[in-house]
Design a protein around this motif. Structure first.
Motif, PDB file in Angstrom:
ATOM      1  N   VAL A   3       4.556 -10.645 -14.470  1.00  0.00           N
ATOM      2  CA  VAL A   3       4.284 -11.101 -13.106  1.00  0.00           C
ATOM      3  C   VAL A   3       5.519 -11.845 -12.620  1.00  0.00           C
ATOM      4  O   VAL A   3       5.847 -12.919 -13.135  1.00  0.00           O
ATOM      5  N   SER A   4       6.200 -11.283 -11.637  1.00  0.00           N
ATOM      6  CA  SER A   4       7.447 -11.907 -11.189  1.00  0.00           C
ATOM      7  C   SER A   4       7.226 -12.986 -10.143  1.00  0.00           C
ATOM      8  O   SER A   4       8.040 -13.898 -10.013  1.00  0.00           O
ATOM      9  N   HIS A   5       6.121 -12.910  -9.373  1.00  0.00           N
ATOM     10  CA  HIS A   5       5.873 -13.888  -8.320  1.00  0.00           C
ATOM     11  C   HIS A   5       4.382 -14.171  -8.198  1.00  0.00           C
ATOM     12  O   HIS A   5       3.566 -13.251  -8.290  1.00  0.00           O
ATOM     13  N   VAL A   6       4.031 -15.446  -7.968  1.00  0.00           N
ATOM     14  CA  VAL A   6       2.667 -15.860  -7.637  1.00  0.00           C
ATOM     15  C   VAL A   6       2.741 -16.708  -6.377  1.00  0.00           C
ATOM     16  O   VAL A   6       3.410 -17.744  -6.358  1.00  0.00           O
ATOM     17  N   LEU A   7       2.057 -16.268  -5.303  1.00  0.00           N
ATOM     18  CA  LEU A   7       2.082 -16.972  -4.027  1.00  0.00           C
ATOM     19  C   LEU A   7       0.656 -17.283  -3.578  1.00  0.00           C
ATOM     20  O   LEU A   7      -0.283 -16.569  -3.944  1.00  0.00           O
ATOM     21  N   PRO A   8       0.470 -18.326  -2.741  1.00  0.00           N
ATOM     22  CA  PRO A   8      -0.874 -18.655  -2.260  1.00  0.00           C
ATOM     23  C   PRO A   8      -1.346 -17.668  -1.194  1.00  0.00           C
ATOM     24  O   PRO A   8      -0.540 -16.923  -0.616  1.00  0.00           O
ATOM     25  N   LEU A   9      -2.651 -17.700  -0.908  1.00  0.00           N
ATOM     26  CA  LEU A   9      -3.250 -16.765   0.041  1.00  0.00           C
ATOM     27  C   LEU A   9      -2.555 -16.805   1.395  1.00  0.00           C
ATOM     28  O   LEU A   9      -2.325 -15.755   2.012  1.00  0.00           O
ATOM     29  N   GLU A  10      -2.204 -17.992   1.855  1.00  0.00           N
ATOM     30  CA  GLU A  10      -1.573 -18.117   3.174  1.00  0.00           C
ATOM     31  C   GLU A  10      -0.227 -17.403   3.250  1.00  0.00           C
ATOM     32  O   GLU A  10       0.266 -17.107   4.344  1.00  0.00           O
ATOM     33  N   GLN A  11       0.378 -17.130   2.090  1.00  0.00           N
ATOM     34  CA  GLN A  11       1.683 -16.461   2.064  1.00  0.00           C
ATOM     35  C   GLN A  11       1.559 -15.006   1.605  1.00  0.00           C
ATOM     36  O   GLN A  11       2.504 -14.428   1.083  1.00  0.00           O
ATOM     37  N   ALA A  12       0.396 -14.400   1.856  1.00  0.00           N
ATOM     38  CA  ALA A  12       0.194 -13.009   1.437  1.00  0.00           C
ATOM     39  C   ALA A  12       1.185 -12.068   2.108  1.00  0.00           C
ATOM     40  O   ALA A  12       1.620 -11.082   1.492  1.00  0.00           O
ATOM     41  N   ASN A  13       1.567 -12.330   3.354  1.00  0.00           N
ATOM     42  CA  ASN A  13       2.554 -11.464   4.012  1.00  0.00           C
ATOM     43  C   ASN A  13       3.909 -11.537   3.327  1.00  0.00           C
ATOM     44  O   ASN A  13       4.588 -10.514   3.156  1.00  0.00           O
ATOM     45  N   GLU A  14       4.296 -12.744   2.902  1.00  0.00           N
ATOM     46  CA  GLU A  14       5.560 -12.894   2.169  1.00  0.00           C
ATOM     47  C   GLU A  14       5.466 -12.182   0.814  1.00  0.00           C
ATOM     48  O   GLU A  14       6.445 -11.568   0.359  1.00  0.00           O
ATOM     49  N   ALA A  15       4.300 -12.257   0.183  1.00  0.00           N
ATOM     50  CA  ALA A  15       4.110 -11.568  -1.094  1.00  0.00           C
ATOM     51  C   ALA A  15       4.242 -10.059  -0.923  1.00  0.00           C
ATOM     52  O   ALA A  15       4.873  -9.371  -1.746  1.00  0.00           O
ATOM     53  N   LEU A  16       3.664  -9.521   0.140  1.00  0.00           N
ATOM     54  CA  LEU A  16       3.772  -8.085   0.411  1.00  0.00           C
ATOM     55  C   LEU A  16       5.213  -7.691   0.708  1.00  0.00           C
ATOM     56  O   LEU A  16       5.645  -6.593   0.334  1.00  0.00           O
ATOM     57  N   ASP A  17       5.960  -8.576   1.352  1.00  0.00           N
ATOM     58  CA  ASP A  17       7.374  -8.280   1.631  1.00  0.00           C
ATOM     59  C   ASP A  17       8.185  -8.135   0.348  1.00  0.00           C
ATOM     60  O   ASP A  17       9.162  -7.374   0.307  1.00  0.00           O
ATOM     61  N   LEU A  18       7.797  -8.860  -0.696  1.00  0.00           N
ATOM     62  CA  LEU A  18       8.490  -8.716  -1.980  1.00  0.00           C
ATOM     63  C   LEU A  18       8.348  -7.298  -2.513  1.00  0.00           C
ATOM     64  O   LEU A  18       9.272  -6.754  -3.114  1.00  0.00           O
ATOM     65  N   LEU A  19       7.167  -6.690  -2.305  1.00  0.00           N
ATOM     66  CA  LEU A  19       6.975  -5.293  -2.696  1.00  0.00           C
ATOM     67  C   LEU A  19       7.733  -4.369  -1.760  1.00  0.00           C
ATOM     68  O   LEU A  19       8.394  -3.419  -2.194  1.00  0.00           O
ATOM     69  N   ARG A  20       7.626  -4.651  -0.456  1.00  0.00           N
ATOM     70  CA  ARG A  20       8.206  -3.767   0.553  1.00  0.00           C
ATOM     71  C   ARG A  20       9.724  -3.680   0.407  1.00  0.00           C
ATOM     72  O   ARG A  20      10.320  -2.616   0.582  1.00  0.00           O
ATOM     73  N   THR A  21      10.358  -4.793   0.072  1.00  0.00           N
ATOM     74  CA  THR A  21      11.821  -4.852  -0.041  1.00  0.00           C
ATOM     75  C   THR A  21      12.306  -4.628  -1.464  1.00  0.00           C
ATOM     76  O   THR A  21      13.499  -4.733  -1.736  1.00  0.00           O
ATOM     77  N   ARG A  22      11.348  -4.349  -2.379  1.00  0.00           N
ATOM     78  CA  ARG A  22      11.652  -4.083  -3.788  1.00  0.00           C
ATOM     79  C   ARG A  22      12.394  -5.238  -4.463  1.00  0.00           C
ATOM     80  O   ARG A  22      13.266  -5.034  -5.306  1.00  0.00           O
ATOM     81  N   LYS A  23      12.027  -6.466  -4.079  1.00  0.00           N
ATOM     82  CA  LYS A  23      12.628  -7.646  -4.696  1.00  0.00           C
ATOM     83  C   LYS A  23      11.831  -8.113  -5.910  1.00  0.00           C
ATOM     84  O   LYS A  23      12.290  -8.972  -6.659  1.00  0.00           O
ATOM     85  N   ALA A  24      10.635  -7.561  -6.085  1.00  0.00           N
ATOM     86  CA  ALA A  24       9.794  -7.953  -7.211  1.00  0.00           C
ATOM     87  C   ALA A  24      10.035  -7.019  -8.395  1.00  0.00           C
ATOM     88  O   ALA A  24      10.476  -5.884  -8.235  1.00  0.00           O
ATOM     89  N   THR A  25       9.723  -7.520  -9.571  1.00  0.00           N
ATOM     90  CA  THR A  25       9.634  -6.675 -10.762  1.00  0.00           C
ATOM     91  C   THR A  25       8.233  -6.876 -11.341  1.00  0.00           C
ATOM     92  O   THR A  25       7.642  -7.949 -11.211  1.00  0.00           O
ATOM     93  N   GLY A  26       7.698  -5.826 -11.944  1.00  0.00           N
ATOM     94  CA  GLY A  26       6.328  -5.935 -12.435  1.00  0.00           C
ATOM     95  C   GLY A  26       5.381  -6.167 -11.277  1.00  0.00           C
ATOM     96  O   GLY A  26       5.441  -5.481 -10.265  1.00  0.00           O
ATOM     97  N   LYS A  27       4.521  -7.180 -11.398  1.00  0.00           N
ATOM     98  CA  LYS A  27       3.466  -7.418 -10.414  1.00  0.00           C
ATOM     99  C   LYS A  27       3.723  -8.666  -9.577  1.00  0.00           C
ATOM    100  O   LYS A  27       4.330  -9.639 -10.041  1.00  0.00           O
ATOM    101  N   VAL A  28       3.206  -8.631  -8.343  1.00  0.00           N
ATOM    102  CA  VAL A  28       3.123  -9.801  -7.474  1.00  0.00           C
ATOM    103  C   VAL A  28       1.648 -10.170  -7.356  1.00  0.00           C
ATOM    104  O   VAL A  28       0.809  -9.306  -7.080  1.00  0.00           O
ATOM    105  N   VAL A  29       1.335 -11.442  -7.572  1.00  0.00           N
ATOM    106  CA  VAL A  29      -0.052 -11.899  -7.557  1.00  0.00           C
ATOM    107  C   VAL A  29      -0.225 -12.977  -6.478  1.00  0.00           C
ATOM    108  O   VAL A  29       0.652 -13.835  -6.300  1.00  0.00           O
ATOM    109  N   VAL A  30      -1.339 -12.903  -5.756  1.00  0.00           N
ATOM    110  CA  VAL A  30      -1.696 -13.919  -4.776  1.00  0.00           C
ATOM    111  C   VAL A  30      -2.775 -14.808  -5.380  1.00  0.00           C
ATOM    112  O   VAL A  30      -3.798 -14.324  -5.855  1.00  0.00           O
ATOM    113  N   ARG A  31      -2.525 -16.113  -5.365  1.00  0.00           N
ATOM    114  CA  ARG A  31      -3.491 -17.087  -5.844  1.00  0.00           C
ATOM    115  C   ARG A  31      -4.406 -17.491  -4.693  1.00  0.00           C
ATOM    116  O   ARG A  31      -3.947 -17.999  -3.680  1.00  0.00           O
ATOM    117  N   VAL A  32      -5.694 -17.207  -4.825  1.00  0.00           N
ATOM    118  CA  VAL A  32      -6.660 -17.494  -3.760  1.00  0.00           C
ATOM    119  C   VAL A  32      -7.328 -18.842  -3.981  1.00  0.00           C
ATOM    120  O   VAL A  32      -7.483 -19.629  -3.046  1.00  0.00           O
TER     121      VAL A  32
END
Length: 320
Positions: free
Chosen positions: A290-319
Motif C-alpha cells: 500500500v503506497s498511500h493511505v488518505l482520508p475520505l475527504e481526500q478521495a479525489n486526491e487518492a484517485l489522482d494518484l492512480l490516474r497519474t500513475r504516481k502510486a505503486t501497489g494499492k491506494v487506500v482511503v481511510r473512512v
C-alpha cells in the motif's frame, strides 16, 4: 452519513450527506473502515466501466469494515464481525448495505489497510494465474504493469507459485518495487523493447496484461509456442485487436477474464481462492503493498494518484 459520490460523469467526486442504509433480506450493513481504490473506479467516474449505475452513485469497489446489522436470512455473519467485501460500488461511505454473499471474514492479524487492498488485487491475480491460466512451476511469466495494484500481486504470486517472473514497468523506481516483490527480470517500458527483451530470455509461457495497447502486441510476439495470454484490463486506453493467424501458428490461447463477473457466475471460485490467499497471508507468504493511505475527504486526491500513475501497489482511503 457521509459519502463520496459521482454526481456528474467525468467530474470530481462530491462529499455528500445521504441516508443511512438498512439491511434488506440477504444483506448486511457494514461500518466502513477502509476502501481500496482500483483502476475500475476511474472508469466508473467516466461512465466507461462494465457496470454503469445511474448518477448520483457512491464510488468504491472494495472495503473492510465491521458488520452493524444483519438482514433476514443471513446466518454467516453477526454484528461486530470484521469483514472484507467486493461490493462494486458504495464503499466510499460511512456505511454500506451489501449482499452477505460477497463478504468474507478476515483474520485478526490482517489490518484494515491490508484487508481493503487484498480482495481484488490478490484475487484477480490468483484466479487468473491458477484457475484460468494454470501457471506451472518453472514456466516463464510475463507481467505487464508490474508495479500497479494487480500487476504487483501477479509478480508476488507468480514467484510464490514457482514461475520465473519477468516484470515490465515504467522507470527504475517502479521496477525496484517489482524486484522487491520477487521479479527475476526487469524491463523498463519507457526505454526497453519488450519483445526483444522477452525473446532474449527465451519467451513467455504466460502473459498477464492489465495494460493492453502496444505492450500487448509486443508480448504476443514474444510468446513461446502454446503460451497463454490473459488480457484483464486496458490501462493504456487501447483495446488490442488480436490477429488470429498469430494464435494459429504458435498454438496460443487468449483467455478472457473478469474477476468481478464470478460474483454472479460462480462465486465459489472466488471464495476458494480467498481461502488460499488468506492462509498465505497468515503464514507471512504474501503482504499487500500500500503506497498511500488518505482520508475520505481526500478521495479525489487518492484517485489522482492512480490516474497519474504516481502510486505503486494499492491506494487506500481511510473512512473511519
Amino acid at each position: 452519513m457521509r459519502a463520496m459520490q459521482v454526481t456528474e460523469l467525468g467530474k470530481p467526486l462530491s462529499l455528500r450527506d445521504i441516508p443511512h442504509p438498512s439491511a434488506g433480506a440477504g444483506q448486511v450493513v457494514v461500518k466502513v473502515h477502509t476502501c481500496g481504490l482500483n483502476f475500475g473506479d476511474l472508469l466508473a467516474i467516466k461512465g466507461t466501466y462494465q457496470e454503469r449505475p445511474d448518477v448520483p452513485f457512491t464510488l468504491g469497489m472494495e472495503l473492510c469494515g465491521t458488520v452493524t446489522e444483519v438482514g433476514q436470512g443471513v446466518t454467516r455473519f453477526t454484528a461486530g464481525q470484521r469483514i472484507a467485501a467486493y461490493c462494486g460500488f458504495d464503499a466510499l461511505a460511512d456505511f454500506a448495505a451489501i449482499s452477505a454473499d460477497i463478504c468474507v471474514p478476515i483474520p485478526d492479524v490482517m489490518s484494515d489497510e491490508d484487508a481493503a487492498a487484498f480482495l481484488i488485487a490478490y484475487g484477480t491475480s490468483h484466479v487468473a494465474l491458477d484457475y484460468k491460466a494454470h501457471l506451472r512451476a518453472g514456466e516463464r511469466l510475463l507481467v505487464l504493469g508490474a508495479s500497479g495494484g494487480v500487476g504487483l500481486t501477479a509478480v508476488e504470486l507468480g514467484k510464490l507459485m514457482g514461475a520465473e517472473v519477468i516484470a515490465v514497468a515504467r522507470g527504475a523506481q517502479k521496477l525496484e518495487v517489482a524486484k522487491a516483490a520477487g521479479a527475476d527480470h526487469l524491463i523498463d517500458s519507457e526505454t526497453d523493447d519488450i519483445r526483444d527483451c522477452v525473446k532474449a530470455l527465451g519467451g513467455a509461457d504466460v502473459v498477464y496484461d492489465p495494460i493492453g495497447g502496444d505492450q500487448f502486441k509486443a508480448a504476443l510476439r514474444a510468446c513461446r509456442p502454446e503460451a497463454r495470454l490473459i488480457p484483464l484490463g486496458f490501462a493504456s486506453g487501447e483495446v488490442p485487436q488480436i490477429p488470429a493467424n498469430h494464435l494459429l501458428v504458435k498454438n496460443l490461447t487468449v483467455i478472457g477474464f473478469y474477476w468481478g463477473g464470478y460474483t454472479r457466475v460462480n462465486p465459489k471460485v472466488l471464495t476458494d481462492s480467498f481461502e488460499v490467499l488468506t492462509d498465505w497471508y497468515v503464514a507471512g507468504k504474501i503482504k499487500p503493498h500500500v503506497s498511500h493511505v488518505l482520508p475520505l475527504e481526500q478521495a479525489n486526491e487518492a484517485l489522482d494518484l492512480l490516474r497519474t500513475r504516481k502510486a505503486t501497489g494499492k491506494v487506500v482511503v481511510r473512512v473511519a
